[in-house]
Design a protein around this motif. Sequence first.
Motif, PDB file in Angstrom:
ATOM      1  N   ALA A   1       0.849  -1.190   0.000  1.00  0.00           N
ATOM      2  CA  ALA A   1       0.000   0.000   0.000  1.00  0.00           C
ATOM      3  C   ALA A   1       0.882   1.237   0.000  1.00  0.00           C
ATOM      4  O   ALA A   1       1.930   1.261   0.646  1.00  0.00           O
ATOM      5  CB  ALA A   1      -0.924   0.003   1.211  1.00  0.00           C
ATOM      6  N   THR A   2       0.458   2.246  -0.735  1.00  0.00           N
ATOM      7  CA  THR A   2       1.183   3.517  -0.776  1.00  0.00           C
ATOM      8  C   THR A   2       0.331   4.581  -0.094  1.00  0.00           C
ATOM      9  O   THR A   2      -0.855   4.726  -0.400  1.00  0.00           O
ATOM     10  CB  THR A   2       1.467   3.937  -2.229  1.00  0.00           C
ATOM     11  OG1 THR A   2       2.267   2.928  -2.841  1.00  0.00           O
ATOM     12  CG2 THR A   2       2.197   5.271  -2.281  1.00  0.00           C
ATOM     13  N   VAL A   3       0.957   5.308   0.831  1.00  0.00           N
ATOM     14  CA  VAL A   3       0.313   6.446   1.488  1.00  0.00           C
ATOM     15  C   VAL A   3       0.937   7.711   0.918  1.00  0.00           C
ATOM     16  O   VAL A   3       2.165   7.857   0.901  1.00  0.00           O
ATOM     17  CB  VAL A   3       0.513   6.405   3.018  1.00  0.00           C
ATOM     18  CG1 VAL A   3       0.058   7.703   3.658  1.00  0.00           C
ATOM     19  CG2 VAL A   3      -0.228   5.226   3.618  1.00  0.00           C
ATOM     20  N   TYR A   4       0.077   8.624   0.457  1.00  0.00           N
ATOM     21  CA  TYR A   4       0.513   9.922  -0.072  1.00  0.00           C
ATOM     22  C   TYR A   4      -0.147  11.000   0.772  1.00  0.00           C
ATOM     23  O   TYR A   4      -1.379  11.031   0.889  1.00  0.00           O
ATOM     24  CB  TYR A   4       0.109  10.049  -1.545  1.00  0.00           C
ATOM     25  CG  TYR A   4       0.454  11.380  -2.154  1.00  0.00           C
ATOM     26  CD1 TYR A   4       1.766  11.648  -2.553  1.00  0.00           C
ATOM     27  CD2 TYR A   4      -0.497  12.369  -2.315  1.00  0.00           C
ATOM     28  CE1 TYR A   4       2.097  12.875  -3.102  1.00  0.00           C
ATOM     29  CE2 TYR A   4      -0.175  13.604  -2.864  1.00  0.00           C
ATOM     30  CZ  TYR A   4       1.121  13.853  -3.251  1.00  0.00           C
ATOM     31  OH  TYR A   4       1.449  15.077  -3.792  1.00  0.00           O
ATOM     32  N   ILE A   5       0.649  11.870   1.373  1.00  0.00           N
ATOM     33  CA  ILE A   5       0.113  12.914   2.251  1.00  0.00           C
ATOM     34  C   ILE A   5      -0.390  14.080   1.411  1.00  0.00           C
ATOM     35  O   ILE A   5       0.367  14.702   0.660  1.00  0.00           O
ATOM     36  CB  ILE A   5       1.169  13.384   3.279  1.00  0.00           C
ATOM     37  CG1 ILE A   5       1.724  12.199   4.063  1.00  0.00           C
ATOM     38  CG2 ILE A   5       0.569  14.456   4.201  1.00  0.00           C
ATOM     39  CD1 ILE A   5       0.702  11.397   4.848  1.00  0.00           C
TER      40      ILE A   5
ATOM     41  N   THR B   1       8.138  10.628   9.731  1.00  0.00           N
ATOM     42  CA  THR B   1       7.264  11.798   9.709  1.00  0.00           C
ATOM     43  C   THR B   1       7.162  12.241   8.261  1.00  0.00           C
ATOM     44  O   THR B   1       8.175  12.594   7.646  1.00  0.00           O
ATOM     45  CB  THR B   1       7.821  12.924  10.592  1.00  0.00           C
ATOM     46  OG1 THR B   1       7.901  12.441  11.945  1.00  0.00           O
ATOM     47  CG2 THR B   1       6.895  14.139  10.568  1.00  0.00           C
ATOM     48  N   LEU B   2       5.942  12.207   7.742  1.00  0.00           N
ATOM     49  CA  LEU B   2       5.699  12.589   6.350  1.00  0.00           C
ATOM     50  C   LEU B   2       4.893  13.868   6.316  1.00  0.00           C
ATOM     51  O   LEU B   2       3.955  14.032   7.105  1.00  0.00           O
ATOM     52  CB  LEU B   2       4.931  11.494   5.602  1.00  0.00           C
ATOM     53  CG  LEU B   2       5.733  10.281   5.147  1.00  0.00           C
ATOM     54  CD1 LEU B   2       5.979   9.338   6.308  1.00  0.00           C
ATOM     55  CD2 LEU B   2       4.996   9.558   4.045  1.00  0.00           C
ATOM     56  N   LYS B   3       5.259  14.751   5.397  1.00  0.00           N
ATOM     57  CA  LYS B   3       4.521  15.999   5.236  1.00  0.00           C
ATOM     58  C   LYS B   3       3.890  16.053   3.848  1.00  0.00           C
ATOM     59  O   LYS B   3       4.151  15.185   3.012  1.00  0.00           O
ATOM     60  CB  LYS B   3       5.427  17.194   5.495  1.00  0.00           C
ATOM     61  CG  LYS B   3       6.607  17.305   4.562  1.00  0.00           C
ATOM     62  CD  LYS B   3       7.475  18.506   4.943  1.00  0.00           C
ATOM     63  CE  LYS B   3       8.556  18.750   3.939  1.00  0.00           C
ATOM     64  NZ  LYS B   3       9.725  17.945   4.032  1.00  0.00           N
TER      65      LYS B   3
ATOM     66  N   MET C   1      -4.718  12.069   3.762  1.00  0.00           N
ATOM     67  CA  MET C   1      -3.865  11.188   2.958  1.00  0.00           C
ATOM     68  C   MET C   1      -4.688  10.432   1.940  1.00  0.00           C
ATOM     69  O   MET C   1      -5.903  10.283   2.089  1.00  0.00           O
ATOM     70  CB  MET C   1      -3.121  10.196   3.847  1.00  0.00           C
ATOM     71  CG  MET C   1      -4.013   9.139   4.471  1.00  0.00           C
ATOM     72  SD  MET C   1      -3.050   7.968   5.457  1.00  0.00           S
ATOM     73  CE  MET C   1      -4.026   6.476   5.225  1.00  0.00           C
ATOM     74  N   MET C   2      -3.995   9.971   0.895  1.00  0.00           N
ATOM     75  CA  MET C   2      -4.604   9.074  -0.073  1.00  0.00           C
ATOM     76  C   MET C   2      -3.883   7.739   0.059  1.00  0.00           C
ATOM     77  O   MET C   2      -2.646   7.692   0.066  1.00  0.00           O
ATOM     78  CB  MET C   2      -4.480   9.617  -1.495  1.00  0.00           C
ATOM     79  CG  MET C   2      -5.199   8.745  -2.497  1.00  0.00           C
ATOM     80  SD  MET C   2      -5.376   9.384  -4.207  1.00  0.00           S
ATOM     81  CE  MET C   2      -4.491  10.875  -4.254  1.00  0.00           C
ATOM     82  N   LEU C   3      -4.653   6.672   0.183  1.00  0.00           N
ATOM     83  CA  LEU C   3      -4.133   5.317   0.288  1.00  0.00           C
ATOM     84  C   LEU C   3      -4.421   4.587  -1.002  1.00  0.00           C
ATOM     85  O   LEU C   3      -5.569   4.515  -1.442  1.00  0.00           O
ATOM     86  CB  LEU C   3      -4.791   4.586   1.464  1.00  0.00           C
ATOM     87  CG  LEU C   3      -4.406   3.126   1.643  1.00  0.00           C
ATOM     88  CD1 LEU C   3      -2.976   3.024   2.151  1.00  0.00           C
ATOM     89  CD2 LEU C   3      -5.351   2.443   2.623  1.00  0.00           C
TER      90      LEU C   3
END
Length: 108
Positions: free
Chosen positions: A57-61, A76-78, A101-103
């Motif tokens: 899975a990819t998490v995009y902030i 820590t993602l911004k 976020m988009m998963l």
Amino acid sequence: MNKVIIKGSVFTPKDSLEYADAGVVSKQILTNKAGNITIFSFDKEQGLSEHTAPFDATVYILEGTAKITLGGTPFTLKQGEAIIMPANMPHALLAEEKFKMMLLMIKG
């Protein structure tokens, strides 16, 4: 916000759902046998406890900052950053401040 997303139309993911006081909101925007795309909003101090998923899975902030713990290592993602979470690896999320976020989960 909370608009219906129509295939073939332009939309802004971070504007597609609102925050909920002391809550987590999710909106699945695409799902099929290959996987799904879901948008989430997390109010401050909200999160998802440690769990695993059977697929990468990819998490995009989209907005804000998120603390993501992946296999025991905190990141820590911004806004504008992403991380790929390998299948079956324990992970957790915490909102140290509000974030969206988009998963993207691809089965297989």
